[in-house]
Design a protein around this motif. Structure first.
Motif, PDB file in Angstrom:
ATOM      1  N   PRO A 190       0.772  -1.350  -0.024  1.00 10.19           N
ATOM      2  CA  PRO A 190      -0.093  -0.064   0.069  1.00 10.19           C
ATOM      3  C   PRO A 190       0.750   1.230  -0.102  1.00 10.19           C
ATOM      4  O   PRO A 190       1.966   1.322   0.457  1.00 10.19           O
ATOM      5  CB  PRO A 190      -0.693   0.090   1.388  1.00 10.19           C
ATOM      6  CG  PRO A 190      -0.786  -1.558   1.620  1.00 10.19           C
ATOM      7  CD  PRO A 190       0.718  -2.243   1.315  1.00 10.19           C
ATOM      8  N   LEU A 191       0.125   2.349  -0.458  1.00  2.98           N
ATOM      9  CA  LEU A 191       0.973   3.791  -0.422  1.00  2.98           C
ATOM     10  C   LEU A 191       1.053   4.050   0.924  1.00  2.98           C
ATOM     11  O   LEU A 191       0.277   3.919   1.877  1.00  2.98           O
ATOM     12  CB  LEU A 191       0.055   4.716  -1.217  1.00  2.98           C
ATOM     13  CG  LEU A 191       0.021   4.504  -2.825  1.00  2.98           C
ATOM     14  CD1 LEU A 191      -0.736   5.553  -3.225  1.00  2.98           C
ATOM     15  CD2 LEU A 191       1.440   4.531  -3.452  1.00  2.98           C
ATOM     16  N   TYR A 242       4.058   3.120  11.428  1.00  8.18           N
ATOM     17  CA  TYR A 242       4.413   3.572   9.791  1.00  8.18           C
ATOM     18  C   TYR A 242       2.701   3.670   9.446  1.00  8.18           C
ATOM     19  O   TYR A 242       2.233   2.784   9.225  1.00  8.18           O
ATOM     20  CB  TYR A 242       5.058   2.266   9.446  1.00  8.18           C
ATOM     21  CG  TYR A 242       5.400   2.409   7.723  1.00  8.18           C
ATOM     22  CD1 TYR A 242       6.658   3.184   7.586  1.00  8.18           C
ATOM     23  CD2 TYR A 242       4.577   2.065   6.868  1.00  8.18           C
ATOM     24  CE1 TYR A 242       6.882   3.529   6.155  1.00  8.18           C
ATOM     25  CE2 TYR A 242       4.816   2.348   5.569  1.00  8.18           C
ATOM     26  CZ  TYR A 242       5.774   2.924   5.187  1.00  8.18           C
ATOM     27  OH  TYR A 242       6.363   3.294   3.914  1.00  8.18           O
ATOM     28  N   CYS A 243       2.627   4.765   8.877  1.00  5.92           N
ATOM     29  CA  CYS A 243       1.293   5.523   8.315  1.00  5.92           C
ATOM     30  C   CYS A 243       1.062   5.069   6.857  1.00  5.92           C
ATOM     31  O   CYS A 243       1.829   5.536   6.058  1.00  5.92           O
ATOM     32  CB  CYS A 243       1.360   6.854   8.650  1.00  5.92           C
ATOM     33  SG  CYS A 243      -0.372   7.526   8.719  1.00  5.92           S
ATOM     34  N   LEU A 244       0.189   4.547   6.573  1.00  6.59           N
ATOM     35  CA  LEU A 244      -0.367   4.124   5.363  1.00  6.59           C
ATOM     36  C   LEU A 244      -1.448   5.167   4.885  1.00  6.59           C
ATOM     37  O   LEU A 244      -2.215   5.705   5.698  1.00  6.59           O
ATOM     38  CB  LEU A 244      -0.932   2.763   5.371  1.00  6.59           C
ATOM     39  CG  LEU A 244       0.095   1.575   5.635  1.00  6.59           C
ATOM     40  CD1 LEU A 244      -0.853   0.434   5.785  1.00  6.59           C
ATOM     41  CD2 LEU A 244       1.041   1.485   4.561  1.00  6.59           C
ATOM     42  N   HIS A 245      -1.478   5.202   3.669  1.00  6.33           N
ATOM     43  CA  HIS A 245      -2.433   6.359   2.817  1.00  6.33           C
ATOM     44  C   HIS A 245      -3.807   5.539   2.719  1.00  6.33           C
ATOM     45  O   HIS A 245      -3.872   4.357   2.333  1.00  6.33           O
ATOM     46  CB  HIS A 245      -1.893   6.705   1.602  1.00  6.33           C
ATOM     47  CG  HIS A 245      -2.613   7.823   1.190  1.00  6.33           C
ATOM     48  ND1 HIS A 245      -3.856   7.855   0.763  1.00  6.33           N
ATOM     49  CD2 HIS A 245      -2.174   9.118   1.094  1.00  6.33           C
ATOM     50  CE1 HIS A 245      -4.311   9.335   0.212  1.00  6.33           C
ATOM     51  NE2 HIS A 245      -3.128  10.111   0.731  1.00  6.33           N
ATOM     52  N   GLY A 246      -4.759   5.999   3.053  1.00 11.78           N
ATOM     53  CA  GLY A 246      -6.271   5.585   2.955  1.00 11.78           C
ATOM     54  C   GLY A 246      -6.820   5.488   1.586  1.00 11.78           C
ATOM     55  O   GLY A 246      -7.340   4.261   1.345  1.00 11.78           O
ATOM     56  N   CYS A 273      -0.386   1.809  10.426  1.00 10.87           N
ATOM     57  CA  CYS A 273      -1.645   2.784  11.232  1.00 10.87           C
ATOM     58  C   CYS A 273      -2.293   3.676   9.946  1.00 10.87           C
ATOM     59  O   CYS A 273      -1.522   3.587   8.805  1.00 10.87           O
ATOM     60  CB  CYS A 273      -1.059   3.655  12.239  1.00 10.87           C
ATOM     61  SG  CYS A 273       0.193   4.894  11.776  1.00 10.87           S
ATOM     62  N   PHE A 274      -3.127   4.126  10.131  1.00  7.96           N
ATOM     63  CA  PHE A 274      -3.811   5.102   9.333  1.00  7.96           C
ATOM     64  C   PHE A 274      -4.201   6.421  10.137  1.00  7.96           C
ATOM     65  O   PHE A 274      -4.625   6.211  11.223  1.00  7.96           O
ATOM     66  CB  PHE A 274      -5.079   4.664   8.730  1.00  7.96           C
ATOM     67  CG  PHE A 274      -4.829   3.673   7.805  1.00  7.96           C
ATOM     68  CD1 PHE A 274      -4.873   3.767   6.269  1.00  7.96           C
ATOM     69  CD2 PHE A 274      -4.968   2.108   8.121  1.00  7.96           C
ATOM     70  CE1 PHE A 274      -4.579   2.760   5.649  1.00  7.96           C
ATOM     71  CE2 PHE A 274      -4.608   1.060   7.251  1.00  7.96           C
ATOM     72  CZ  PHE A 274      -4.541   1.633   5.920  1.00  7.96           C
ATOM     73  N   PHE A 275      -4.086   7.467   9.518  1.00  4.90           N
ATOM     74  CA  PHE A 275      -4.378   9.116  10.105  1.00  4.90           C
ATOM     75  C   PHE A 275      -5.826   9.344   9.693  1.00  4.90           C
ATOM     76  O   PHE A 275      -6.138   9.293   8.430  1.00  4.90           O
ATOM     77  CB  PHE A 275      -3.506   9.807   9.868  1.00  4.90           C
ATOM     78  CG  PHE A 275      -3.724  11.333  10.618  1.00  4.90           C
ATOM     79  CD1 PHE A 275      -3.175  11.473  11.949  1.00  4.90           C
ATOM     80  CD2 PHE A 275      -3.967  12.441   9.875  1.00  4.90           C
ATOM     81  CE1 PHE A 275      -3.521  12.694  12.465  1.00  4.90           C
ATOM     82  CE2 PHE A 275      -4.171  13.675  10.517  1.00  4.90           C
ATOM     83  CZ  PHE A 275      -3.888  13.772  11.595  1.00  4.90           C
ATOM     84  N   THR A 276      -6.704   9.764  10.714  1.00  5.21           N
ATOM     85  CA  THR A 276      -8.116  10.243  10.508  1.00  5.21           C
ATOM     86  C   THR A 276      -8.088  11.785  10.454  1.00  5.21           C
ATOM     87  O   THR A 276      -7.597  12.168  10.940  1.00  5.21           O
ATOM     88  CB  THR A 276      -8.990   9.319  11.338  1.00  5.21           C
ATOM     89  OG1 THR A 276      -8.770  10.185  12.841  1.00  5.21           O
ATOM     90  CG2 THR A 276      -8.529   7.983  11.543  1.00  5.21           C
TER      91      THR A 276
END
Length: 329
Positions: free
Chosen positions: A49-50, A78-82, A164-167
């Motif tokens: 994933p991006l 490590y943040c992934l793009h939604g 993780c994902f940032f909201t």
């Protein structure tokens, strides 16, 4: 060996409690190199994933400078793009989140079950990708609940890598260990420690570390590192100022813990609520241990300040912290 209580604590913190600078510098370099490898995955690893590099987080006690010896783990989110996905809170369990991927990227859809992103599959994607990095070929990589754990052959520490994902609400969604997602924001913890330490003249970090050593080596039942750290921070905030000498602050903490271990302890992020899930029997044991240490600490300070008996004072602190505390010279 030491001739005064102050020098004893100074030696104890330097030689037994605190991480060594060389080790810390190597760990940070190793962490940064790992992050560079992770950042290359969207371009190098098939169907990865991006990512969202601006939202990666270095967190945990190592990042907060509250880690004590030994340096055994380093945490990284490590943040992934939604990529067009969206999240939803479970109607019945407000601690559970779902990430829907029917309008998201193909790479996220391949890690989904019935258009819901499976957090176990996401972690396993990290595990498999890390295993294919040549420099990590002899290391152990596995999934442990929400994290991909990288155990390095060349170093004593491991990395816990949490996708993780940032909201839009400023929360991070991380795996919950069973396939779904849960909310957190360790940036609040990082800033909480930093601001409290600043407000109390930089005395807090060392106090946390030396008390963590006591928790790990002397307290039974032992408290979780994060939970214990919050209790110490709550103690600090209950004081107008901390004493000039660390032994006085430690003495005051034992007094605080003996009572407040019975109280609710709330997550400063405002997400988990009360994190004190100890049984009543456990609370009694911890309270009694704190009272015992308080009595010994009171006598140590009396010996040091009133009777000018450094030897007896140091012997008392040895009773509290164990045989690695310096003896009187």
């Amino acid at each position: 060996m030491a001739s005064t209580v102050n020098s004893a604590f100074s030696d104890f913190n330097k030689n037994t409690v605190n991480l060594e600078k060389n080790n810390t510098d190597n760990a940070r370099s190793s962490r940064d190199w790992l992050l560079s490898q992770l950042n290359s995955f969207p371009n190098k690893v098939e169907n990865f994933p991006l990512d969202y590099p601006d939202k990666h987080i270095k967190y945990g006690s190592f990042a907060r400078n509250t880690k004590i010896k030994p340096l055994d783990d380093i945490d990284l989110m490590y943040c992934l793009h939604g990529s067009g996905g969206y999240y939803q809170i479970d109607f019945y369990n407000r601690n559970t989140y779902y990430i829907h991927t029917e309008n998201s990227s193909e790479n996220l859809q391949k890690l989904s079950d019935q258009n819901k992103l499976n957090s176990i599959k996401v972690v396993n994607k990290f595990v498999k990708s890390l295993s294919n990095v040549p420099q990590y070929s002899n290391s152990s990589v596995k999934r442990n609940q929400e994290a991909a754990v990288l155990n390095l052959i060349s170093y004593d520490w491991c990395f816990d890598i949490v996708p993780c994902f940032f909201t839009t609400e400023g929360l991070y969604l991380i795996p919950d260990g069973v396939g779904n997602w849960k909310a957190t924001n360790p940036l609040i913890d990082n800033e909480n420690v930093k601001s409290i330490n600043s407000n109390y003249n930089g005395k807090v970090l060392q106090l946390i570390r030396v008390l963590k050593y006591w928790n790990v080596n002397s307290l039974s039942p032992k408290l979780g590192s994060y939970f214990f750290e919050i209790i110490v921070l709550n103690f600090v905030k209950s004081k107008v100022e901390l004493p000039s000498f660390i032994d006085f602050a430690i003495r005051d903490f034992f007094d605080y813990l003996s009572l407040h271990i019975y109280y609710d302890v709330f997550d400063p992020k405002g997400i988990q609520g009360n994190i004190n899930d100890l049984t009543y029997d456990q609370k009694v044991k911890i309270s009694n241990k704190a009272k015992s240490c308080l009595e010994i600490a009171n006598d140590a300070i009396y010996q040091e300040t009133s009777l000018k008996n450094q030897k007896k004072a140091i012997e008392n602190w040895c009773k509290i912290f164990g045989d690695k505390f310096p003896t009187y010279e």
